[in-house]
Design a protein around this motif. Sequence first.
Motif, mmCIF file in Angstrom:
data_model
loop_
_atom_site.group_PDB
_atom_site.id
_atom_site.type_symbol
_atom_site.label_atom_id
_atom_site.label_comp_id
_atom_site.label_asym_id
_atom_site.label_seq_id
_atom_site.Cartn_x
_atom_site.Cartn_y
_atom_site.Cartn_z
ATOM 1 N N GLU A 172 -2.116 2.382 -1.119
ATOM 2 C CA GLU A 172 -1.385 1.108 -0.962
ATOM 3 C C GLU A 172 -2.094 -0.024 -1.704
ATOM 4 O O GLU A 172 -1.437 -0.891 -2.263
ATOM 5 N N ARG A 173 -3.414 -0.016 -1.700
ATOM 6 C CA ARG A 173 -4.164 -1.055 -2.425
ATOM 7 C C ARG A 173 -3.957 -0.928 -3.928
ATOM 8 O O ARG A 173 -3.815 -1.931 -4.631
ATOM 9 N N ASN A 220 0.991 -6.491 -8.420
ATOM 10 C CA ASN A 220 0.587 -7.885 -8.642
ATOM 11 C C ASN A 220 0.253 -8.144 -10.110
ATOM 12 O O ASN A 220 0.647 -9.164 -10.676
ATOM 13 N N LYS A 244 -0.414 -2.110 -4.648
ATOM 14 C CA LYS A 244 -0.346 -3.572 -4.564
ATOM 15 C C LYS A 244 -1.014 -4.218 -5.777
ATOM 16 O O LYS A 244 -0.483 -5.163 -6.364
#
Length: 143
Positions: free
Chosen positions: A3-4, A11, A7
């Motif tokens: 998930e990091r 971004n 993300k």
Amino acid sequence: MNERIKKALTNLQCEFVAERNVVNPLEIKWIQYDILAALAKKKMLPSELSKYLGISRSKLSKNLFELRKNSYIEQIPSRTDHRELVTCISDKGRKFLINIDAGHRKLTTIAINVLSQEEQAEFIKIAEKLADALGKERLTNGR
């Protein structure tokens, strides 16, 4: 961790798109910019360009028409098959890319200012590795 990464990639992609919108004088669409950037590397047949960019032939054809109409590209019959058109960037297209490059220099300056030399080296290594993998995936699987 997945998930990091997701993300972080999302971004970064959003920031790059926002930067593209800042430096684009709205003269051409971004797919057309991508076409010009590809043609700045080498002349290509539309079939090669379609595969390289991962877009449909009909979408490419529409954008090539607009670029040719606005004198950003030139198309000449292939020496081996006159039904095929070799597509290349024009002087006007090259000048457009030079102007856009000013925005790329701004991004480079920001990266240099916020990343240490070690981080810059690691970023280059990771970005090149990821870009190569994404390009190979697109070209191999026709995404």
